[in-house]
Motif scaffolding. Structure first.
Motif, PDB file in Angstrom:
ATOM      1  N   HIS A 162       5.046  11.007  -6.217  1.00  0.00           N
ATOM      2  CA  HIS A 162       4.929  10.524  -4.841  1.00  0.00           C
ATOM      3  C   HIS A 162       5.667  11.436  -3.864  1.00  0.00           C
ATOM      4  CE1 HIS A 162       5.073   8.148  -1.263  1.00  0.00           C
ATOM      5  NE2 HIS A 162       6.395   8.110  -1.318  1.00  0.00           N
ATOM      6  N   ARG A 190      -7.005  11.083   6.183  1.00  0.00           N
ATOM      7  CA  ARG A 190      -7.254   9.931   5.310  1.00  0.00           C
ATOM      8  C   ARG A 190      -8.274   8.993   5.948  1.00  0.00           C
ATOM      9  NH1 ARG A 190      -3.846   6.217   4.000  1.00  0.00           N
ATOM     10  NH2 ARG A 190      -2.807   6.173   6.002  1.00  0.00           N
ATOM     11  N   ARG A 191      -8.159   8.848   7.259  1.00  0.00           N
ATOM     12  CA  ARG A 191      -9.096   7.935   7.932  1.00  0.00           C
ATOM     13  C   ARG A 191     -10.513   8.501   7.920  1.00  0.00           C
ATOM     14  NH1 ARG A 191      -4.784   6.919  11.400  1.00  0.00           N
ATOM     15  NH2 ARG A 191      -5.511   8.412  12.952  1.00  0.00           N
ATOM     16  N   VAL A 215       3.270   5.343  -5.918  1.00  0.00           N
ATOM     17  CA  VAL A 215       4.157   4.825  -4.871  1.00  0.00           C
ATOM     18  C   VAL A 215       4.512   3.355  -5.099  1.00  0.00           C
ATOM     19  CG1 VAL A 215       2.478   3.934  -3.186  1.00  0.00           C
ATOM     20  CG2 VAL A 215       4.567   5.023  -2.389  1.00  0.00           C
ATOM     21  N   LEU A 222       3.010  -6.998  -1.518  1.00  0.00           N
ATOM     22  CA  LEU A 222       2.197  -6.717  -0.331  1.00  0.00           C
ATOM     23  C   LEU A 222       2.924  -5.776   0.626  1.00  0.00           C
ATOM     24  CD1 LEU A 222       0.994 -10.372   0.269  1.00  0.00           C
ATOM     25  CD2 LEU A 222      -0.320  -8.546  -0.807  1.00  0.00           C
ATOM     26  N   CYS A 223       3.643  -4.828   0.051  1.00  0.00           N
ATOM     27  CA  CYS A 223       4.476  -3.964   0.891  1.00  0.00           C
ATOM     28  C   CYS A 223       3.644  -2.943   1.651  1.00  0.00           C
ATOM     29  CB  CYS A 223       5.544  -3.269   0.065  1.00  0.00           C
ATOM     30  SG  CYS A 223       4.955  -1.882  -0.922  1.00  0.00           S
ATOM     31  N   ALA A 248       2.582   0.022   0.792  1.00  0.00           N
ATOM     32  CA  ALA A 248       2.789   1.448   0.520  1.00  0.00           C
ATOM     33  C   ALA A 248       1.501   2.079  -0.013  1.00  0.00           C
ATOM     34  CB  ALA A 248       3.931   1.637  -0.468  1.00  0.00           C
ATOM     35  N   HIS A 261      -1.606   1.336   0.733  1.00  0.00           N
ATOM     36  CA  HIS A 261      -2.522   1.601   1.848  1.00  0.00           C
ATOM     37  C   HIS A 261      -2.091   2.864   2.600  1.00  0.00           C
ATOM     38  CE1 HIS A 261      -4.407  -0.087   5.838  1.00  0.00           C
ATOM     39  NE2 HIS A 261      -4.990   1.010   5.430  1.00  0.00           N
ATOM     40  N   GLU A 262      -0.780   3.007   2.717  1.00  0.00           N
ATOM     41  CA  GLU A 262      -0.227   4.117   3.478  1.00  0.00           C
ATOM     42  C   GLU A 262      -0.506   5.473   2.808  1.00  0.00           C
ATOM     43  OE1 GLU A 262       3.596   3.176   5.914  1.00  0.00           O
ATOM     44  OE2 GLU A 262       4.213   4.172   4.085  1.00  0.00           O
ATOM     45  N   ASN A 284      -7.862   5.732   2.592  1.00  0.00           N
ATOM     46  CA  ASN A 284      -7.429   4.677   3.507  1.00  0.00           C
ATOM     47  C   ASN A 284      -7.918   3.278   3.139  1.00  0.00           C
ATOM     48  OD1 ASN A 284      -6.034   3.885   5.806  1.00  0.00           O
ATOM     49  ND2 ASN A 284      -7.867   4.029   7.095  1.00  0.00           N
ATOM     50  N   ASP A 316      -4.940  -6.054   1.924  1.00  0.00           N
ATOM     51  CA  ASP A 316      -5.918  -7.037   2.416  1.00  0.00           C
ATOM     52  C   ASP A 316      -6.838  -7.489   1.278  1.00  0.00           C
ATOM     53  OD1 ASP A 316      -4.794  -6.545   4.850  1.00  0.00           O
ATOM     54  OD2 ASP A 316      -6.577  -5.648   5.774  1.00  0.00           O
TER      55      ASP A 316
END
Ligand code: SF4
Lengths: 479, 255
Positions: free
Chosen positions: A29, A47-48, A316, A361-362, A364, A366-367, A372, A377
């Motif tokens: 990471h 990423r998006r 991560v 549900l931190c 990380a 997704h980040e 992305n 969710d």
């Protein structure tokens, strides 16, 4: 069962294994972050964009799949469609039998882990040898990969040296270079003996029908160099629209997965040998595998099909680091696995409905995800699905009574004052499981229910309290 | 991406969402929030019917139960004023979580409207009101824990801006700051072993830099970390951002 299986697994994990998984993931990471942020001004934008491209593919598979099939056929590739794992394995077996082949060398492919291809072929008298070093070690150990990019992240080199010794690959020696040399020596002969080479594909371009394969060991090239027949097993979601898109995806995949600017080997395969293309195998097959993917596509979690299997979300994830990949009882562990694995169970979803709970549900995951994917969710959606399907969930406090209280202000205020009781009772003896689980590890602060409201009313100056809002009848109507 | 779009601030009146955690355990954090806002000349209204943002059931996977509570909250916070909440987690529930669980509901619009005017305290001060420096004095070395629900929002940078500007206050960075403390709502009780191991790691990193106080914009993380440290017999001092800002005012004789 009183405990969540994954929590129990983590509690019982050997300290050595935990340390290996933790260190391996953390290092991966941190290198990734440095590389991405040192070289790109705005990696989040990449990423998006990548996420949007893959989402577009996922939502238009019905047009892309026929397009890819036509291209592949035009390139001289034989295309197969496999709805299930069993069908995919049968397709491979059929090709082997038609050629009278008994030996296969395999590159690393997660789809073949899904279908348990190697076991299946061995049962039918065919040798299917893993050539990726990590997968090879897992195979000789009779173990399972615990990470989608680094299959043996859970092992240390002493364990590997021992299994080499037990499998007749030389006397005990835990020097990594010696281990690699011995594996290489053993595998070289196997490449020459094999008739069929099997790979996956990291991407397939709909524009050209090109298959793209990335490796660091070059083993997939060896798999294809000496064999006469190439079979590629490919998940139906692996498509990218254009060759042009590969620039973005290859950059993101290597950086996110292994913190490299580019993997050591990147192969572009356009088809078998032909008059215009003198290199390549005599015969080439692509087997497109569904194995539950169309069901995922039909669900409200279809975003997970964007996944390019980079493993960054595993690296991560604090829960993955504590529990290890095997805790997830699935081919796909970690955050991506906690979404994908239960979905791929189809009707047997309840058997893995606990996976989406194994997350704080931190966010990380997704980040870091190069495409992305809003993994938290999706985990939440699956938790709600489990509840709607009445799947029992050990340790999760029931929410009905709380919801009743929290939607009635008078009852809420009364309970705020009533809660004081916990200041005077030994909570370790209270028959409330959630409270006991909390207090087993953490002390609870003093209960001060209602104190703020009292302060607000009695302090000097204006009391800014608005009249109690909605009546119960109104609240009911709304629900 | 998170739904973090906000209505611009007009007027100087806000509704306070105190959070169920402050209502039950951390009254001083809610009081500090009121004092900090009032110092800036903001009129604070406390809708008394408020209970909880609905997050426990949302995270626990019982969306029907959660929606019931959210509907109550939407009614309680009727009006046009910004809603300020001293918790990144409850704020994220209001502008992101609720939108997810109401996506197929007829009243999604009302829920979204409340989300668009809900602000986490630090974010409101810095990006809503435009406060960039904080007066007063607070003599301490501070470790600031970025709570996970502030990922993708402006809350952490807002808190750093404010804390960094207080005279006497020194922020120390600690290892793996981006990692979760292990609280995670219902996760903390249904996965107690993993949750506590994550917390222990966080505490190791924090202790290594020897701060005088651990500060966060979320009391849930503080409850977990503080509780773990106390149970270990090595308690640490924890404060909410609002408490630090209020103490700075007091020390500077501004309150
Ligand atoms: S979900 Fe995203 S981060 Fe995880 S493996 Fe897939 S692409 Fe990588």
């Amino acid at each position: 069962m009183r405990f969540q299986q994954i929590d129990q697994f983590a509690a019982e994990l050997k300290a050595d294994t935990r340390a290996a998984v933790y260190d391996g993931s953390k290092k991966g990471h941190e290198k990734r972050t440095k590389l991405l942020f040192d070289e790109y001004a705005d990696p989040d934008r990449l990423r998006r964009i990548a996420g949007e491209v893959k989402q577009h593919v996922v939502e238009n598979l019905d047009t892309y799949l026929p397009q890819v099939e036509a291209k592949l056929k035009a390139n001289g590739v034989i295309v197969h469609w496999a709805a299930t794992a069993e069908a995919a394995n049968q397709a491979v077996l059929g090709i082997m039998r038609a050629r009278g082949a008994t030996k296969m060398v395999k590159a690393k492919t997660m789809v073949s882990e899904e279908t348990e291809l190697a076991h299946f072929l061995e049962k039918h008298g065919i040798e299917a040898l893993e050539t990726d070093l990590g997968e090879f070690i897992v195979q000789i150990d009779g173990d399972h990969p615990s990470h989608i990019v680094k299959p043996i992240i859970h092992k240390n080199r002493r364990e590997i040296a021992t299994s080499f010794e037990e499998n007749g690959l030389g006397a005990y020696n835990d020097d990594p270079q010696t281990i690699t040399r011995r594996a290489r020596h053993f595998l070289r002969h196997k490449y020459l003996e094999a008739d069929v080479g099997l790979t996956g594909a990291n991407f397939v371009s709909a524009e050209s029908g090109r298959l793209v394969l990335v490796t660091n060991e070059g083993n997939s090239r060896f798999c294809l160099a000496a064999t006469k027949c190439h079979i590629a097993m490919v998940g139906i979601e692996k498509i990218v629209p254009r060759d042009y898109d590969l620039a973005l995806f290859l950059n993101l995949l290597a950086r996110s997965g292994t913190a490299q600017e580019l993997t050591v080997y990147t192969e572009f395969i356009s088809g078998p040998k032909s008059p215009t293309q003198p290199d390549g195998p005599e015969e080439m097959h692509v087997i497109f595998v569904d194995n539950g993917r169309t069901e995922v596509l039909a669900s409200d979690c279809r975003d997970i099909l964007r996944c390019i299997r980079c493993g960054a979300c595993l690296n991560v994830c604090p829960v993955y680091r504590q529990a290890s990949g095997h805790a997830y009882r699935s081919v796909y562990p970690g955050p991506v696995g906690a979404v994908l694995s239960p979905l791929m169970m189809g009707d047997k979803f309840p058997q893995k409905a606990d996976l989406p709970k194994a997350s704080s549900l931190c966010g990380a995951c997704h980040e870091v995800c190069p495409v992305n994917i809003p993994i938290p969710d999706l985990l939440l959606r699956l938790r709600n699905r489990a509840k709607e399907e009445n799947v029992p969930s050990p340790g999760t406090p029931p929410m009905g009574a709380w919801a009743l209280l929290a939607s009635q202000p008078t009852a809420w205020r009364a309970s705020l004052f009533g809660g004081k009781i916990i200041n005077y009772l030994p909570t370790k003896l209270l028959p409330i499981p959630a409270l006991r689980a909390w207090e087993a590890k953490r002390s609870l602060p003093a209960w001060r229910g209602g104190e703020f409201r009292k302060w607000l009313k009695t302090r000097k100056g204006r009391a800014n309290v608005s009249p109690p809002a909605p009546s119960r009848a109104e609240a009911k109507k709304a629900d | 991406m998170l739904n973090t779009e906000r209505k611009p601030i007009t007027g100087k009146r806000v509704q306070l969402m105190a959070t169920c955690l402050c209502d039950a355990f951390y009254d001083d954090v809610a009081a500090a929030t009121v004092q900090v806002l009032e110092y800036l000349g903001v009129e604070v209204v406390f809708p008394e019917g408020q209970t909880c943002c609905g997050q426990p059931a949302f995270n626990g996977g019982d969306w029907a139960a959660s929606r019931k509570v959210v509907r109550h909250t939407v009614k309680t916070f009727a009006g046009e004023e910004p809603v300020v909440v001293p918790s990144g987690s409850c704020a994220a529930m209001m502008f992101h979580g609720t939108v997810l669980e109401f996506e197929n509901e007829a009243d999604l619009g009302e829920v979204e409207a409340l989300g668009r005017r809900t602000w986490e305290l630090g974010d409101f001060l810095v990006n809503g009101l435009g406060v960039k420096t904080w007066p007063g004095r607070f003599e301490a070395t501070v470790a600031f824990h970025r709570s996970c629900h502030s990922r993708g929002t402006n809350s952490s940078s807002a808190a750093s801006t404010l804390l960094g500007s207080v005279a006497g206050l020194k922020i120390v960075e600690f290892g793996e700051g981006e990692q979760c403390c292990g609280f995670g709502g219902t996760f903390s009780v249904s996965f107690p072993n993993i949750s506590a191991s994550m917390g222990a790691l966080k505490l190791d990193h924090i202790r290594a830099v020897k701060p005088d106080v651990l500060v966060s914009g979320d009391m849930s993380c503080m409850m977990h970390l503080g509780g773990l440290a106390k149970e270990e017999g090595k308690p640490i001092k924890t404060l909410h951002l609002a408490q630090v800002l209020r103490e700075a005012l007091k020390n500077g004789k501004l309150l």
